[in-house]
Scaffold this motif. Structure first.
Motif, short mmCIF file in Angstrom:
data_model
loop_
_atom_site.label_atom_id
_atom_site.label_comp_id
_atom_site.label_asym_id
_atom_site.label_seq_id
_atom_site.Cartn_x
_atom_site.Cartn_y
_atom_site.Cartn_z
N LYS A 1 2.37 14.90 0.49
CA LYS A 1 2.40 14.08 -0.72
C LYS A 1 3.26 14.69 -1.81
CE LYS A 1 -1.17 14.17 -3.51
NZ LYS A 1 -2.53 14.02 -4.04
N TRP B 1 -0.61 3.37 -3.92
CA TRP B 1 -1.08 2.53 -2.83
C TRP B 1 -2.54 2.84 -2.50
CZ3 TRP B 1 -0.37 -1.93 -1.07
CH2 TRP B 1 -0.62 -2.30 0.24
N ALA B 2 -2.91 4.11 -2.55
CA ALA B 2 -4.30 4.48 -2.27
C ALA B 2 -5.24 3.93 -3.34
CB ALA B 2 -4.43 6.00 -2.18
N ASN C 1 -6.06 0.28 -3.15
CA ASN C 1 -6.85 -0.01 -1.96
C ASN C 1 -8.23 0.63 -2.02
OD1 ASN C 1 -5.28 -1.54 0.33
ND2 ASN C 1 -3.78 -0.18 -0.63
N GLY D 1 -9.01 9.41 3.51
CA GLY D 1 -8.52 8.04 3.41
C GLY D 1 -7.40 7.91 2.40
N ARG D 2 -7.52 8.63 1.30
CA ARG D 2 -6.50 8.59 0.26
C ARG D 2 -5.16 9.11 0.80
NH1 ARG D 2 -8.08 11.58 -5.20
NH2 ARG D 2 -9.92 10.30 -4.77
N GLU E 1 -4.13 9.13 3.89
CA GLU E 1 -3.55 8.19 4.84
C GLU E 1 -2.75 7.11 4.11
OE1 GLU E 1 -3.43 8.21 8.17
OE2 GLU E 1 -4.37 10.20 8.04
N TYR E 2 -3.28 6.60 3.01
CA TYR E 2 -2.56 5.58 2.24
C TYR E 2 -1.36 6.18 1.52
CZ TYR E 2 -5.85 1.78 3.02
OH TYR E 2 -6.60 0.78 3.61
N ASP E 3 -1.49 7.41 1.02
CA ASP E 3 -0.36 8.08 0.37
C ASP E 3 0.80 8.29 1.35
OD1 ASP E 3 -1.55 8.23 -2.11
OD2 ASP E 3 -2.31 10.27 -1.84
N TYR F 1 1.40 6.57 4.05
CA TYR F 1 2.00 5.26 4.35
C TYR F 1 3.01 4.89 3.26
CZ TYR F 1 2.64 0.28 5.00
OH TYR F 1 3.22 -0.96 5.17
N TYR F 2 2.63 5.11 2.01
CA TYR F 2 3.52 4.79 0.89
C TYR F 2 4.80 5.63 0.96
CZ TYR F 2 5.42 4.66 -3.83
OH TYR F 2 6.27 4.55 -4.90
#
Length: 465
Positions: free
Chosen positions: A406, A416-417, A420, A430-431, A433-435, A437-438
């Protein structure tokens, strides 16, 4: 340091490209009307330059599209030269199309072919000279990338041979990591720093810019562990696949003299044009927010002062891009704390340290608004992974795989996290994973989408403590 040098060089190249475009047009105009002296122009030089100014963003976009602002240490100059010629051809076709649409038939046809010709030649010449200077500079031992070679198989020795044969690439091998049962302390003339199990200690002891994984098929089972350790250390990783002889180099990011390199993490914002586009948007958007919401800023500042003694703003050390620390600003929502409380305590739902107005600000995200000044300073972006305190960064990098990735982009006010649901005291896994992806799927339209999601459902959030 290497990433900073590359960004600085890219900025210089952008300015030089703009200068060369203007200079090339002036030379074309001068040659046509003062040397050939065949007729007079319907447009003055100043009017013509205004038209060319509208073409500058097109040039920069195409240069970026053809990857002319990415590191080209190992790529042949012929590829760069062809991209420059292609850009000039596309740009001039676009200009001709625009002139046709607006029926500007008096624009000199000679200038229209002289300009891209001179621009191509001039740009190729100065970029070739710049590349020559950089390669000479690296041969003298400057601007080097410090590399760790993981592997003592034949493929690793071939990699080392390639690097030795091309010292203009600017790779400096710090040492090697043993992957077989050899007892010697050196490999291909370089010190063996330890085994795979010693990687964490090696990263602590040595400053490394890049890791080259060059193992054979017998060590494939260790690849996951190696990548995990490297990513936790925040070090860029390249892989030389043991099957490289059976695959073409074209699908891969780099080609080391026939040796294909796989980049394990694609980051769109490493592209200069995309990074500049995002930075320009950050500045414009932040200024607009600060101006439009200035009454709310003033009201919040007054309320902070009235509800609790202490400073209006609260600043706290966070870890940003390239793992650099900075101070992030917020409206103070808690009573004044000790330094130890600020560093190690996580905010909870019924945290007794919060003031009543602080609780309102946190629920509505008003306390985050001063971070738009962090965006103007360049510490943060409007959109990106949320930055964390050094104490928790050191903690999470040991517990959560890929956490440090990150820090390869600017942190954001929202992300994004957050839109969501991963905000406040929620799952760090989980955070991340979304970071990730972004980071790997960034587009300008995704940033706009996140802003709208933040406005409509992100300001008031049940997890915002």
């Amino acid at each position: 340091m290497i990433r900073e040098n590359q960004r600085y060089l890219n900025s210089i190249q952008v300015l030089l490209d703009i200068f060369v475009i203007y200079l090339s047009f002036i030379l074309a105009f001068y040659f046509r009307f003062y040397i050939l002296n065949d007729g007079q122009s319907s447009f003055t030089l100043q009017q013509s330059l205004m038209i060319i100014s509208c073409l500058i963003p097109v040039y920069l976009f195409l240069y970026s599209w053809f990857d002319l602002y990415t590191s080209r240490r190992v790529k042949p100059f012929t590829t760069e030269a062809l991209s420059i010629i292609g850009t000039n051809i596309l740009a001039i076709f676009l200009l001709v199309a625009v002139l046709y649409v607006f029926k500007e038939i008096n624009f000199s046809r000679h200038v229209l072919w002289l300009f891209p010709t001179i621009c191509s030649i001039t740009t190729i010449f100065y970029r070739g000279f710049l590349r020559y200077c950089l390669r000479h500079y690296r041969k003298q031992g400057y601007n080097l990338k410090h590399c760790l070679v993981i592997g003592t198989a034949p493929i690793a020795s071939e990699l080392i041979y390639k690097i030795r044969s091309h010292n203009a690439w600017g790779y400096s091998i710090t040492g090697c990591v043993r992957t077989d049962d050899r007892k010697t302390g050196a490999f291909c003339g370089y010190r063996i720093l330890g085994n795979i199990d010693d990687l964490e200690a090696i990263f602590e002891e040595f400053h490394l810019d890049i890791v080259m994984i060059a193992t054979d098929e017998h060590d494939a089972t260790n690849l996951g562990h190696i990548l995990s350790v490297c990513e936790k250390a925040g070090v860029k990783v390249n892989i030389i696949p043991y099957y490289y002889k059976y695959v073409p180099a074209k699908p891969y990011m780099d080609d080391l003299d026939g040796l294909p390199i796989i980049d394990t993490r694609h980051i769109p914002l490493d592209n200069l044009f995309k990074d500049l586009l995002k930075r320009l948007f950050d500045i414009v958007f932040s200024l607009a927010v600060i101006i439009l919401l200035s009454p709310l800023f003033i009201f919040s500042a007054v309320m902070v002062k009235l509800t609790s003694p202490g400073p209006i703003l609260f600043k706290q050390e966070r870890v940003g891009r390239d793992r650099k620390s900075f101070y992030m600003y917020k409206f103070r929502s808690m009573r004044v704390q000790t330094a130890d409380e600020e560093v190690t305590q996580w905010t909870t739902e019924n945290d007794p340290r919060k003031t009543w107005w602080g609780n309102v600000m946190r629920k509505t995200s008003i306390d985050e608004f001063p971070q738009f000044f962090n965006v103007l300073k360049g510490d943060m972006s409007v959109i990106g992974p949320r930055p964390e305190r050094p104490y928790f960064v050191d903690k999470f990098k040991e517990e959560i795989p890929r956490y440090m990735i990150k820090h390869q982009v600017r942190p954001g006010i929202t992300g994004w996290a957050q839109v969501n649901g991963f905000r406040g005291d929620t799952s760090i896994e989980g955070r991340i994973e979304y970071d990730l992806y972004y980071i790997e799927n960034w587009t300008f339209s995704l940033d706009i989408r996140i802003i709208f999601l933040t406005i409509f459902k992100g300001f008031i959030n049940k997890n915002a403590y």
